[in-house]
Design a protein around this motif. Sequence first.
Motif, short mmCIF file in Angstrom:
data_model
loop_
_atom_site.label_atom_id
_atom_site.label_comp_id
_atom_site.label_asym_id
_atom_site.label_seq_id
_atom_site.Cartn_x
_atom_site.Cartn_y
_atom_site.Cartn_z
N PHE A 143 0.95 -1.32 0.00
CA PHE A 143 0.08 0.16 -0.34
C PHE A 143 0.78 0.98 0.05
N LEU A 144 0.25 2.17 -0.94
CA LEU A 144 0.70 3.26 -0.36
C LEU A 144 0.34 4.38 0.26
N PRO A 145 1.33 5.30 -0.06
CA PRO A 145 0.37 6.59 1.53
C PRO A 145 -1.11 7.14 1.03
N GLU A 146 -1.76 6.52 -0.29
CA GLU A 146 -2.77 7.65 -0.44
C GLU A 146 -3.82 6.71 0.08
N ASN A 162 1.84 -3.09 7.35
CA ASN A 162 1.83 -2.60 6.06
C ASN A 162 3.28 -3.61 4.92
N GLN A 163 2.66 -5.08 4.63
CA GLN A 163 4.22 -5.44 4.01
C GLN A 163 4.55 -5.24 2.93
N ILE A 164 5.91 -4.14 2.43
CA ILE A 164 6.54 -4.38 1.43
C ILE A 164 7.38 -4.87 0.89
N GLU A 165 8.21 -4.51 -0.28
CA GLU A 165 9.26 -4.68 -0.89
C GLU A 165 10.32 -3.54 -0.49
N MET A 166 11.05 -4.17 1.11
CA MET A 166 12.51 -3.46 1.22
C MET A 166 13.64 -4.26 1.38
N HIS A 167 14.46 -3.66 0.93
CA HIS A 167 16.16 -4.24 0.86
C HIS A 167 17.04 -2.92 0.50
N ALA A 168 18.30 -3.51 1.46
CA ALA A 168 19.46 -2.32 1.97
C ALA A 168 19.51 -1.26 0.13
N SER A 173 12.64 4.67 2.76
CA SER A 173 12.38 5.60 4.15
C SER A 173 11.40 5.78 3.88
N GLU A 174 11.64 6.83 3.00
CA GLU A 174 10.14 7.45 3.65
C GLU A 174 8.15 7.24 4.12
N LEU A 175 8.36 6.17 3.42
CA LEU A 175 7.48 5.38 3.73
C LEU A 175 6.74 4.45 4.54
N VAL A 176 8.59 4.13 5.15
CA VAL A 176 8.70 3.49 6.84
C VAL A 176 8.26 4.41 8.07
N GLY A 177 8.96 5.66 7.42
CA GLY A 177 8.16 7.01 8.16
C GLY A 177 7.30 7.04 8.55
N LEU A 178 6.81 7.31 7.45
CA LEU A 178 5.20 7.60 7.57
C LEU A 178 4.03 6.00 8.75
N HIS A 179 5.03 5.20 8.21
CA HIS A 179 3.97 3.92 9.57
C HIS A 179 4.52 4.20 10.40
N LYS A 180 6.13 5.08 10.51
CA LYS A 180 6.29 5.05 12.40
C LYS A 180 4.81 6.07 12.22
N LYS A 181 4.80 7.10 11.52
CA LYS A 181 3.61 7.90 12.13
C LYS A 181 2.87 7.15 12.60
N LEU A 182 1.98 6.50 11.90
CA LEU A 182 0.72 6.07 12.06
C LEU A 182 0.60 5.18 13.06
N GLY A 183 1.67 4.37 13.48
CA GLY A 183 1.96 3.73 13.97
C GLY A 183 1.25 1.64 13.36
N ILE A 184 1.64 1.82 12.40
CA ILE A 184 2.23 0.77 11.46
C ILE A 184 3.30 -0.69 11.54
N LEU A 185 3.39 -1.10 11.58
CA LEU A 185 4.30 -2.16 11.24
C LEU A 185 4.58 -1.90 10.62
N THR A 186 5.71 -2.05 9.53
CA THR A 186 6.74 -1.98 8.51
C THR A 186 6.93 -3.71 8.14
#
Length: 278
Positions: A143-146, A162-168, A173-186
């Motif tokens: 899922f994207l922010p919208e 929110n389970q997202i594609e994520m590797h080094a 980072s922006e989406l992970v930061g938004l998750h933190k703000k919203l209380g969503i675990l990545t």
Amino acid sequence: MTTSIPLLKLNDGHKIPAMGFGTYPLDNPQAEKAVREALTAGYRLFDTASRYGNESGVGTGLVSFDVGREDIFVTTKLRGADQGYDSTLRAFDESLARLKMSYVDLYLIHWPLPAKDQYVESWKAMIRLQKEGRIRSIGVSNFLPEHLQRLIDETGVTPAVNQIEMHADFAQSELVGLHKKLGILTEAWSPLGRGKLLENPVVKRIADRHGKSTAQVLLRWVIDCGAVPIPKSAHPERMRANLHSFDFQLTPDDMGDLATLDSPHNRTGGDPATYVEE
Ligand SMILES: NC(=O)c1ccc[n+]([C@@H]2O[C@H](COP(=O)([O-])OP(=O)(O)OC[C@H]3O[C@@H](n4cnc5c(N)ncnc54)[C@H](OP(=O)(O)O)[C@@H]3O)[C@@H](O)[C@H]2O)c1
């Protein structure tokens, strides 16, 4: 839940292991075998999906192992073709039957599929299933922010995950930061970049400094970003080794070196804005 893997708290109060086991693209017999080996290695979080066609094998592997239901954490996902209110209820029943379980710990909408415009209806059905006690935690994937904002605005219920594609080299980072703000675990899918990062010289140098493998460095990076990696391996020795990512620390210099790999062009899967499930 009794496990040697650290547990993290979700926004609904339930707990989730800090690393899980991915099962794509294993078929039913392979998944059954891999799940038993992963349980033996110590994994307690298992990730499957209706679309993987292996829920039955995952379920058989889990229920035939000597482990309490409360001591495992089972995730499955709603496929695109089943999005919609009634079809979500039906698809969930079918997944549960294939898994041979009376509840799942986490149910995710696999992709938002904005052109289909059914993810809010699917979410409403999942809220009902959660109230009925058949799902412990409800979440989304890709899922994207919208899309996240629309679920929250129209139902008042924030996804737990929110389970997202994520590797080094695709850090999001922006989406992970938004998750933190919203209380969503990545949760991070393809945390090893589907294997392509295992030979990367930057990762290798860091691994050598710590006497660890490149896989362990890549998994530790996900953990240090506050996300839950769900690596897949069909090899028991790799399954075990991947779990040994909690016993060392990356330095700020290591994190800086890994940050040089990051680019928004490094995704390996579909772009959620346009992705259409075939
Ligand atoms: N929500 C979504 O849309 C979505 C999309 C893709 C994936 N996923 C989930 O995320 C899970 C993980 O992603 P992924 O399977 O794409 O990629 P991944 O976990 O990043 O990489 C898996 C690859 O790495 C290899 N590997 C694993 N550990 C290793 C080690 N220690 N040393 C060397 N090679 C190693 C595996 O080979 P061997 O098996 O041969 O060891 C496999 O080829 C999937 O299984 C699935 O559950 C979700």
